[in-house]
Write an enzyme that holds these catalytic residues in place. Structure first.
Site, PDB file in Angstrom:
ATOM      1  N   TYR A 142       0.824  -1.213   0.000  1.00 12.41           N
ATOM      2  CA  TYR A 142       0.000   0.000   0.000  1.00 12.41           C
ATOM      3  C   TYR A 142       0.862   1.268   0.000  1.00 12.41           C
ATOM      4  CZ  TYR A 142      -4.746  -1.840   0.711  1.00 12.41           C
ATOM      5  OH  TYR A 142      -5.975  -2.427   0.557  1.00 12.41           O
ATOM      6  N   LYS A 192       3.177 -15.204   1.786  1.00 13.04           N
ATOM      7  CA  LYS A 192       3.510 -16.050   0.639  1.00 13.04           C
ATOM      8  C   LYS A 192       5.024 -16.236   0.627  1.00 13.04           C
ATOM      9  CE  LYS A 192       1.361 -16.889  -2.861  1.00 13.04           C
ATOM     10  NZ  LYS A 192       0.906 -18.217  -3.373  1.00 13.04           N
ATOM     11  N   ASP A 225      -2.819 -17.862   0.281  1.00 12.42           N
ATOM     12  CA  ASP A 225      -3.844 -18.434  -0.606  1.00 12.42           C
ATOM     13  C   ASP A 225      -4.500 -19.650   0.041  1.00 12.42           C
ATOM     14  OD1 ASP A 225      -1.413 -19.775  -0.840  1.00 12.42           O
ATOM     15  OD2 ASP A 225      -1.651 -20.230  -2.973  1.00 12.42           O
ATOM     16  N   ASP A 249      -6.375  -7.154   3.792  1.00  9.30           N
ATOM     17  CA  ASP A 249      -7.512  -6.494   3.160  1.00  9.30           C
ATOM     18  C   ASP A 249      -8.438  -7.536   2.548  1.00  9.30           C
ATOM     19  OD1 ASP A 249      -9.021  -4.312   2.108  1.00  9.30           O
ATOM     20  OD2 ASP A 249      -8.068  -4.633   0.153  1.00  9.30           O
ATOM     21  N   ASP A 253     -12.210  -9.269   4.080  1.00  8.72           N
ATOM     22  CA  ASP A 253     -13.492  -9.222   3.360  1.00  8.72           C
ATOM     23  C   ASP A 253     -14.088 -10.629   3.266  1.00  8.72           C
ATOM     24  OD1 ASP A 253     -13.368  -6.477   2.864  1.00  8.72           O
ATOM     25  OD2 ASP A 253     -14.045  -6.709   0.788  1.00  8.72           O
TER      26      ASP A 253
END
Ligand code: IPM
Ligand code: MG
Length: 368
Positions: A142, A192, A225, A249, A253
């Protein structure tokens, strides 16, 4: 001692509507519990852009730095889509997070019993769910440099940079371990590390902090993932999840939807302690500004009200009152009241944004 101070930034879309319901709860605490807050209000996002030509005026930034807690509604909307990146509504929120150094974003995903049938997952997968995602909020892709859209040969190249320092990883890891100790004592760290160096470092630093300071907490690691997949498969395996800004983020959600609606999920963004011992703090619902339903009484104010409950707990040391608000929300849901986002089941009572707020106030009265 002076009253604790709160800066309200309703923002755009449904932000002002849901914040109006929070104002009712704040007033209730003053009138019925003798807990009065000094509340002031200002502009953020598109609302600030319309007046000042910037999504966060310097004066507002300054005020945010000097209150005990900031409550934010939501920012953004189609009206601002074509604005230059530097003045988009979202930049206002990102500036608040960055300049207040709110590195630990707490996003609880709790499934209220009354809504267990409403989730798109099977009831036994989500009933009783209570997990906490701790998202790093002031660094990573970000904010990393270099960034931008450059020209290379005869085409454009979009660039963003994932960057984490050891100390940035260590401090958010500590937040996650501290929270876990007050919950079920388990942390799962997601990155990751199989493809990203920043992920390799993330895993190393979380492990070091764990061994040195929090060996009593159970720590596991997962690729982000796979974590997303496990969140949908069997979310109750998790207690606290700690992850970076971008993965956090997305994972939050996904986790929010497990609980039935994005309209239910609160968040707290916390930084270092201020001189008075309270952490720098901003509270906001996880949902966005939902411009498509703005101004129609359809918005669910619960996420924003639960964000205020988090403020009671984390900024004002009023954990019992936070629980009182959470129980009041539970009560109105158990009574079958549903805003537009939660309709669909038989036998429920549709209510507007304002009616939901009023019902929560009534339930608070009944709690005395
Ligand atoms: C969130 C939002 C923000 C983010 C946007 C509005 C900048 O999606 O808080 O999750 O991407 O962090
Ligand atoms: Mg988001």
């Amino acid at each position: 001692m002076s009253n604790p101070s709160i800066l309200i930034l309703p923002g755009d879309g449904i932000g002002p509507e849901v914040m109006a319901e929070v104002a009712k709860i704040i007033d209730w605490f003053g009138a019925k519990r003798g807990k009065t807050f000094d509340v002031s209000e200002d502009l953020v996002g598109g609302a600030a852009y319309d007046v000042h030509g910037t999504p966060l005026h310097d004066d507002t930034m300054e005020r945010a730095q000097n209150v005990d807690a900031v409550l934010l509604g939501a920012v953004g909307g189609p009206k601002y889509d074509s604005l230059d990146f530097s003045v988009k509504p979202e930049r206002g929120l990102l500036r608040l997070r960055k300049e207040m150094d709110l590195f630990a974003n707490l996003r609880p995903a709790q499934c209220f019993d009354a809504l267990a049938d409403f989730s798109s997952l099977k009831k036994d997968v989500v009933a009783g769910l209570d997990i906490m995602i701790v998202r790093e909020l002031t660094s990573g892709i970000y904010f990393g440099e270099p960034r931008g859209i450059i020209h290379e040969g005869n085409e454009r190249v979009g660039i963003n940079t994932q960057r984490y320092t050891e100390s940035e990883i260590a401090r958010v890891a500590r937040s996650a371990f501290e929270l876990a100790r007050k919950r079920s004592n388990r942390v799962c760290s997601m990155e990751k590390a199989n493809v990203m160096e920043s992920g390799v470092l993330w895993r190393e630093v979380v492990t070091e902090v764990h061994q040195a300071e929090y060996a009593d907490v159970e720590l596991s690691h997962m690729y982000a993932d796979a974590g997303a997949m496990q969140l949908c498969r069997w979310p109750k395996q998790f207690d606290v999840i700690v992850t970076d800004n971008l993965f956090g983020d997305m994972l939050s959600d996904a986790a929010a939807m497990l609980t039935g609606s994005l309209g239910m999920l609160p968040s707290a963004s916390l930084g270092a302690p201020m001189a008075n011992g309270r952490p720098k703090a901003l509270y906001e619902p996880v949902h966005g500004s939902a411009p498509d339903i703005a101004g129609q009484g359809k918005a669910n104010p619960i996420a924003c009200i639960l964000s205020f409950a988090m403020a009671l707990r984390y900024s004002f040391d009023l954990g019992e009152d936070a629980t009182r608000v959470e129980k009041a929300v539970e009560k109105v849901l158990a009574d079958g009241l549903r805003t537009a986002d939660l309709l669909g089941e038989e036998g429920v009572t549709p209510v507007t944004t304002g009616e939901m707020g009023d019902a929560i106030v009534t339930a608070l009265d009944a709690s005395l």
